[in-house]
Design an enzyme around this catalytic site. Structure first.
Site, PDB file in Angstrom:
ATOM      1  CD  GLU A 256      56.872  33.215  51.504  1.00 45.99           C
ATOM      2  OE1 GLU A 256      56.869  33.779  52.555  1.00 45.99           O
ATOM      3  OE2 GLU A 256      56.787  31.957  51.413  1.00 45.99           O
ATOM      4  CB  CYS A 290      56.247  32.981  56.309  1.00 46.14           C
ATOM      5  SG  CYS A 290      55.913  31.456  54.889  1.00 46.14           S
ATOM      6  CD  GLU A 389      57.607  36.439  60.766  1.00 47.99           C
ATOM      7  OE1 GLU A 389      58.741  36.657  60.387  1.00 47.99           O
ATOM      8  OE2 GLU A 389      57.047  35.356  59.946  1.00 47.99           O
TER       9      GLU A 389
HETATM   10  O1  TXE Z   1      66.513  34.409  59.116  1.00 54.18           O
HETATM   11  P1  TXE Z   1      67.081  35.465  58.004  1.00 54.18           P
HETATM   12  P2  TXE Z   1      66.902  34.762  60.627  1.00 54.18           P
HETATM   13  C1  TXE Z   1      61.879  35.647  60.186  1.00 54.18           C
HETATM   14  C2  TXE Z   1      61.435  35.169  61.590  1.00 54.18           C
HETATM   15  C3  TXE Z   1      62.770  34.913  62.117  1.00 54.18           C
HETATM   16  C4  TXE Z   1      63.593  36.219  61.492  1.00 54.18           C
HETATM   17  C5  TXE Z   1      64.932  36.188  61.503  1.00 54.18           C
HETATM   18  O2  TXE Z   1      60.703  36.172  62.122  1.00 54.18           O
HETATM   19  O3  TXE Z   1      62.716  35.294  63.451  1.00 54.18           O
HETATM   20  O4  TXE Z   1      63.272  36.136  60.159  1.00 54.18           O
HETATM   21  O5  TXE Z   1      65.240  34.778  61.192  1.00 54.18           O
HETATM   22  C6  TXE Z   1      70.219  34.980  54.464  1.00 54.18           C
HETATM   23  N1  TXE Z   1      72.281  38.944  52.155  1.00 54.18           N
HETATM   24  N2  TXE Z   1      61.968  34.458  59.248  1.00 54.18           N
HETATM   25  O6  TXE Z   1      67.622  36.044  61.087  1.00 54.18           O
HETATM   26  O7  TXE Z   1      68.366  36.159  58.307  1.00 54.18           O
HETATM   27  C7  TXE Z   1      70.719  33.560  55.808  1.00 54.18           C
HETATM   28  O8  TXE Z   1      71.896  33.209  55.583  1.00 54.18           O
HETATM   29  C8  TXE Z   1      71.903  37.770  51.591  1.00 54.18           C
HETATM   30  C9  TXE Z   1      60.736  34.424  58.295  1.00 54.18           C
HETATM   31  O9  TXE Z   1      67.328  33.630  61.100  1.00 54.18           O
HETATM   32  O10 TXE Z   1      66.076  36.026  57.016  1.00 54.18           O
HETATM   33  C10 TXE Z   1      69.589  32.586  55.358  1.00 54.18           C
HETATM   34  O11 TXE Z   1      70.021  31.945  54.300  1.00 54.18           O
HETATM   35  N3  TXE Z   1      71.449  36.646  52.379  1.00 54.18           N
HETATM   36  C11 TXE Z   1      60.838  33.203  57.515  1.00 54.18           C
HETATM   37  C12 TXE Z   1      68.216  33.674  54.735  1.00 54.18           C
HETATM   38  O12 TXE Z   1      68.934  34.711  54.426  1.00 54.18           O
HETATM   39  C13 TXE Z   1      71.231  37.052  53.864  1.00 54.18           C
HETATM   40  C14 TXE Z   1      61.866  32.550  57.324  1.00 54.18           C
HETATM   41  C15 TXE Z   1      67.124  33.534  55.655  1.00 54.18           C
HETATM   42  O13 TXE Z   1      67.759  34.199  57.061  1.00 54.18           O
HETATM   43  C16 TXE Z   1      71.648  38.023  54.465  1.00 54.18           C
HETATM   44  C17 TXE Z   1      62.995  32.710  57.994  1.00 54.18           C
HETATM   45  C18 TXE Z   1      72.393  39.187  53.454  1.00 54.18           C
HETATM   46  N4  TXE Z   1      72.533  40.293  53.982  1.00 54.18           N
HETATM   47  C19 TXE Z   1      62.948  33.747  58.963  1.00 54.18           C
HETATM   48  N5  TXE Z   1      71.412  37.920  55.922  1.00 54.18           N
HETATM   49  C20 TXE Z   1      59.789  32.921  56.233  1.00 54.18           C
HETATM   50  N6  TXE Z   1      59.125  34.067  55.871  1.00 54.18           N
HETATM   51  O14 TXE Z   1      59.559  32.042  55.943  1.00 54.18           O
HETATM   52  C21 TXE Z   1      70.958  36.696  56.053  1.00 54.18           C
HETATM   53  N7  TXE Z   1      71.003  36.076  54.722  1.00 54.18           N
END
Ligand code: TXE
Length: 496
Positions: A256, A290, A389
């Site tokens: 998601e 999101c 986004e």
């Molecule tokens: O979130 P990440 P970030 C979007 C939003 C935001 C952008 C970046 O645009 O500005 O993403 O946010 C884990 N292997 N959303 O970088 O990286 C991380 O530790 C495994 C949309 O802060 O997506 C965290 O637990 N896990 C959104 C989780 O992924 C990994 C919600 C989410 O972080 C990983 C959040 C890897 N290689 C951000 N790298 C929505 N759709 O609701 C990171 N993580």
């Protein structure tokens, strides 16, 4: 609740036991976004600790009682988890706000949702059934659903309890076990959540918790060959990395991801409802959702009046201490994110779009990552503020002429999570419902999650769906058994 009353240093919970942080291990400071103070420490799980959590989940699945229990026995424990969450809602709210900065009204609702996730999926699993085929008169063939195994579940920071509880509940309700990794920005509420799951009587090893950064702890989890599936909620780029890692081991992913959803205001809309709905669609949850309606498409005949009213209301949103019941917006989740969101106001100006409100840190706050609700009138849908986004309190308005234009603009996006249409015209409603390429179309309502119905994205907004049938499909394996109903003639190879 006082700051001394909660556990400040959180790490892993493996096999039902909190793991004492190792001396010399890597600790991360968790910052309260409203005060910029260190709220606590997070002990990062390295690959060995993640491995131990996976082994615990594997053992609980391969040998433990949970997958073998009757659905009713599992349901009783899942209901007990629901009750624990509700009974501890003040404590969970305190921790969630301390990490996320979300206003308390949002958090109360999200904790209720976290509890509802357990009730709903306990019920769904309790009613799940297989299929029987009797068309071949010589055989009875039946299809059963079995739990799929061990899941790696990765949660984001924007609504930790609401989103992680959805992943955990849909996974374990069908008899699976899991290892959950919260975002490194928001570990505290989920640590308590996993403790509460055990206090509710969950067998050890069914829900394990590891904490740490994505490229360390998250990667160790999703790259493991010992897991059977991955459930992820987060950004689209991270989703790509996770799916690539899981793909190397042929593990299926439920993703998601992000969105850039259109909220279309037609001239046939109830003006006040559309105004309330579009404001809530982009500024609720501090704009960090999101499913935000972040591209607001307004029909030209009502555009001047609508934009004026929208900007006036956006400027009046009450921003401040997220523990204060009167506040409608709190700070953004972390400094880097705030800077990224503010950067988009500069990008908008450089591209020739007009910043009508906000675009800077909110006045009157010495500390905290507070950002003014920002409204930009975009030149057109090609502007970066309409394509990328932003994930903050940042509305990009586009003016359109006809319904054909509106649908074309709505679909002209890398994403396809949700869409909103504001109209009292039936034909317009039906065209939006049929022609917008998004997983959900909401008509005349802000976000309304029907937990039984599928929820997920088209295009770069994700793969797979949450929901009664969809979660059942993802989190179970199908097994076909065929049995002859009478002795059958089998070719007697080698008999003569
Ligand atoms: O979130 P990440 P970030 C979007 C939003 C935001 C952008 C970046 O645009 O500005 O993403 O946010 C884990 N292997 N959303 O970088 O990286 C991380 O530790 C495994 C949309 O802060 O997506 C965290 O637990 N896990 C959104 C989780 O992924 C990994 C919600 C989410 O972080 C990983 C959040 C890897 N290689 C951000 N790298 C929505 N759709 O609701 C990171 N993580």
């Amino acid at each position: 609740m006082k700051i001394s009353d909660y556990r400040r240093h959180v790490g892993s919970i493996i096999d039902g036991q909190a793991v004492a942080p190792m001396p010399g291990g890597y600790d991360i400071e968790v910052v309260n976004p409203a005060t910029e103070e260190v709220a606590g420490l997070l002990h990062e799980a390295d690959a060995a600790e993640v491995g131990a959590a996976i082994v615990a989940a594997r053992r609980a699945f391969d040998e433990g009682p949970w997958p073998r229990m009757s659905a009713d026995a599992r349901k009783a424990i899942l209901y007990a988890v629901r009750d624990k969450i509700l009974a501890h809602s003040d404590e969970l709210a305190f921790l969630e706000i301390m990490n996320t900065g979300l206003p308390i009204a949002s958090i109360r609702w999200q904790i209720t949702r976290a509890a509802a996730n357990f009730e709903m999926f306990a019920d769904v699993a309790g009613l799940a059934a297989g299929q029987t085929f009797t068309q071949n008169a010589s055989y009875l063939t039946y299809v059963t659903r079995e739990p799929k195994g061990v899941a790696a579940l990765i949660a984001p920071w924007n609504a930790p309890l609401a989103l992680a509880s959805m992943r955990v509940a849909t996974c374990i309700a069908f008899g699976n076990t899991c290892v959950l990794k919260p975002s490194e920005f928001t570990p505290h509420s989920l640590f308590r959540f996993v403790e509460l799951i055990h206090e509710a009587g969950m067998p050890a090893g069914v829900v394990n918790l590891v904490n740490g950064r994505g490229h360390v702890t998250g990667a160790a989890l999703t790259e493991s060959a010992l897991i059977d599936m991955v459930g992820f909620t987060g950004g689209t780029e991270t989703g790509r990395a996770i799916m690539a890692a899981a793909g190397r081991n042929l593990k299926p992913c439920l993703l998601e991801l992000g969105g850039k959803s259109a909220s279309i205001v037609f001239e046939s809309a109830d003006f006040e409802q559309a105004l309330d709905g579009t404001l809530a669609g982009i500024f609720a949850n501090n704009g960090q959702q999101c499913l935000a309606g972040s591209r607001i498409l307004v029909q030209r005949s009502i555009a001047d009046r609508f934009i004026e009213a929208f900007v006036a209301r956006a400027k009046s949103i009450r921003i401040g201490d997220p523990y204060d019941e009167r506040m409608e917006m709190g700070p953004l989740a972390y400094r880097g994110h705030m800077e990224r969101v503010l950067g988009y106001a500069r990008i908008a100006e450089a591209e020739g779009s007009r910043v009508l409100a906000g675009g800077r840190r909110a006045a009157g706050h010495d500390k905290g990552f507070y950002v003014e609700p920002t409204v930009v009138l975009a030149q057109d849908n090609g502007a970066r503020v309409c394509r990328e986004e932003i994930f903050g309190p940042f509305a990009s308005i586009i003016v359109f002429d006809t319904i054909d234009d509106a649908i074309r603009i709505a679909n002209d996006s890398e994403f396809g999570l949700v869409s909103y249409a504001w109209t009292s015209d039936l034909a317009t409603t039906m065209r939006c419902s049929r022609e917008i390429r998004a997983g959900t179309v909401w008509v005349n309502t802000p976000m309304m999650r029907e937990l039984r119905a599928p929820f997920g994205g088209y295009k770069a907004s994700g793969i797979g769906r949450d929901g009664a049938e969809s979660s059942l499909a993802f989190f179970t394996e199908l097994k076909t058994t065929s049995i002859p109903v009478a002795p059958i003639a089998i070719p007697r190879l080698g008999a003569n």
